[in-house]
Motif scaffolding. Structure first.
Motif, PDB file in Angstrom:
ATOM      1  N   CYS A  79      56.492  10.115  50.447  1.00  0.00           N
ATOM      2  CA  CYS A  79      57.152   8.839  50.700  1.00  0.00           C
ATOM      3  C   CYS A  79      57.086   8.532  52.193  1.00  0.00           C
ATOM      4  N   SER A  80      57.885   7.600  52.647  1.00  0.00           N
ATOM      5  CA  SER A  80      57.814   7.132  54.033  1.00  0.00           C
ATOM      6  C   SER A  80      58.108   8.221  55.054  1.00  0.00           C
ATOM      7  N   SER A  81      58.777   9.286  54.651  1.00  0.00           N
ATOM      8  CA  SER A  81      59.056  10.372  55.590  1.00  0.00           C
ATOM      9  C   SER A  81      57.773  11.060  56.062  1.00  0.00           C
ATOM     10  N   CYS A  82      56.660  10.816  55.377  1.00  0.00           N
ATOM     11  CA  CYS A  82      55.376  11.388  55.813  1.00  0.00           C
ATOM     12  C   CYS A  82      54.887  10.784  57.131  1.00  0.00           C
ATOM     13  N   LEU A  83      55.547   9.717  57.585  1.00  0.00           N
ATOM     14  CA  LEU A  83      55.185   9.113  58.866  1.00  0.00           C
ATOM     15  C   LEU A  83      56.014   9.677  60.015  1.00  0.00           C
ATOM     16  N   CYS A  84      56.909  10.619  59.729  1.00  0.00           N
ATOM     17  CA  CYS A  84      57.772  11.155  60.782  1.00  0.00           C
ATOM     18  C   CYS A  84      56.967  11.937  61.815  1.00  0.00           C
TER      19      CYS A  84
END
Length: 466
Positions: A79-84
């Motif tokens: 999910c979007s946490s992969c962009l952290c």
């Protein structure tokens, strides 16, 4: 010559602000189970595109390979946490659904990419592999994190305590192992989520499998032996830091909903029942100096009822408890949705000030006594009540289903639950109303539980940028 570049999954957003601008979802994935465990559970796909000819119908069903899984809470592989920035994996796709069986401890991996309406099972992880590699059973909650898939499990390999968390690889789906390096006093498990911007993981409590798999045990409940604590952890060091005990009159501290804005160090959790007066409550946890603290911000009272209207479990109390079993927080951290499975209310609160919520909307459907109907229902009185809640990324659509857990449903709805899924429309400044065209009468023998939305929703993703 053009330079080759990796493109991140278009459903990944660096911030909740940007996620709110995403295109509306057209499909919803719903975990559906047979409470009698005679036919395989399934993942159902519901058309939620109002411009579609098949709107508000089940357009795909993927049955599990075996019976008795009790599909419950599931999630995406990424999910979007992969962009952290601390553990970036921008090349991973939000493609696979990780669907555990709470009773079987079996985990199913479903690929949604070839045909989103007909997900295909591409791997099944047997309970023996989970127990061998992680030491846990009864996987309950799945969250995609920056470096892999977190799974909260309610039992150890023998089905006792302690429960805890294990990690899975978000590409191979191999079970990596137990997450905790130092669990401190934590014994019971339930939900798990985090504040990525504050390097903090939070966990809540239910009970060991022997105290819920055949239904809630009155002696355990009245003896205050179910979960009543929050645990705070160092996310990076995987170390227990702090326990907050709500007190022995509060039982079943369940669903964790941290603020989406990574700068905000607070969140909400529901307590299902008070042994003092059968009320339900919502609590805000927040950072107070170097420690975490909680404050009760909402109390929802039980409603008086005559004994002949109540199931055996409640007759002596002469009241219907609200039984707040799920909550969800809109992406802008403004509205909290509260599901009262006992009374049949779905409530909307403005939580712009997280310590002073204001009730801004309410609908009633089902309920132990009310049996409130829906404009599109054909059978009049409905049972069950608002249970698993999911919100669209823009906050304008709220979906929910009416079944809690196979062995617990008949304790409060002894006539058996007729499954349904409904949708609410939310105004931009508050207020909710039923979508009169959206009512999915669930086909027997299955009952619907958790909902996940195509491309992500308000309880699937976390963000590292504001």
């Amino acid at each position: 010559m053009a330079m080759a570049t990796w493109t991140a999954d278009p459903s990944f957003y660096p911030s909740p602000r940007m996620a709110m601008k995403a295109a509306p979802e057209t499909l919803a994935y719903v975990a559906t189970f047979d409470p009698d465990r005679k036919t395989p559970d399934a993942l159902a796909v519901v058309d939620v595109d109002p411009n579609s000819a098949t709107y508000s119908t089940i357009v795909g069903t993927t049955p599990m390979p075996k019976t008795g899984d009790e599909l419950h809470h599931f999630g995406w592989n990424a999910c979007s946490s992969c962009l952290c920035p601390n553990a970036p994996h921008p090349h991973v796709e939000r493609r696979y659904l990780v669907v555990p069986g709470l009773r079987s401890s079996r985990i199913h991996i479903l690929d949604t990419k070839p045909d989103a309406k007909n997900p295909k099972i591409v791997r099944v992880i047997e309970p023996e592999e989970v127990a061998e590699r992680a030491g846990y059973t009864r996987p309950h909650t799945v969250h995609c994190g920056p470096e892999g898939i977190y799974v909260a499990a309610l039992g150890n390999r023998e089905g006792k305590g302690p429960g805890g968390i294990f990690l899975m690889d978000h590409e191979t789906f191999d079970v990596r192992g137990q997450w905790e390096m130092d669990r401190g006093p934590q014994e019971l498990a339930y939900d798990a989520w985090w504040h990525l911007g504050h390097d903090t993981l939070v966990t809540s409590e239910w009970g060991t499998p022997d105290t819920f798999e055949n239904g809630l045990i009155p002696e355990v409940l009245l003896g205050a032996k179910y979960g009543r604590r929050l645990h705070f952890w160092d996310l990076h060091k995987r170390k227990h830091l702090q326990t907050i005990d709500f007190g022995d009159k509060y039982q079943l501290v369940f669903e964790l909903r941290p603020a989406h804005d990574p700068r905000k160090a607070y969140g909400f959790v529901n307590c299902v029942v008070s042994l003092e007066n059968l009320s339900s409550s919502i609590w805000t946890w927040y950072k107070e100096g170097e420690k975490w603290a909680v404050k009760k911000v909402i109390e929802i009272p039980a409603e008086p009822a005559s004994e002949d209207q109540l199931p055996p479990l409640l007759k002596g109390f002469k009241a219907v408890p609200p039984l707040v079993t799920d909550i969800d927080l809109s992406m802008d951290d403004r509205f909290l949705y509260v599901a009262c499975w006992g009374t049949g209310d779905l409530q909307q609160y403005d939580v712009s000030d997280p310590f002073n919520p204001k009730l801004t909307g309410k609908v009633r459907i089902g309920g132990i006594v009310s049996r409130a109907t829906h404009p599109a229902a054909k059978n009049g009185a409905l049972n069950g009540g608002p249970q698993m809640v999911e919100i669209s990324r823009d906050g304008r659509r709220i979906y929910f289903t009416n079944s809690l857990y196979g062995a617990i449903d008949p304790q409060f709805y002894p006539d058996g639950i007729e499954g349904w899924m409904v949708k609410l429309d939310a105004g931009p400044t508050g207020g909710i109303a039923f979508d009169k065209k959206f009512f999915v009468a669930w086909p027997k023998p299955h009952r619907p539980h958790q909902v996940r939305l195509e491309g992500g929703d308000c309880s699937s993703d976390s963000y590292c940028y504001p």
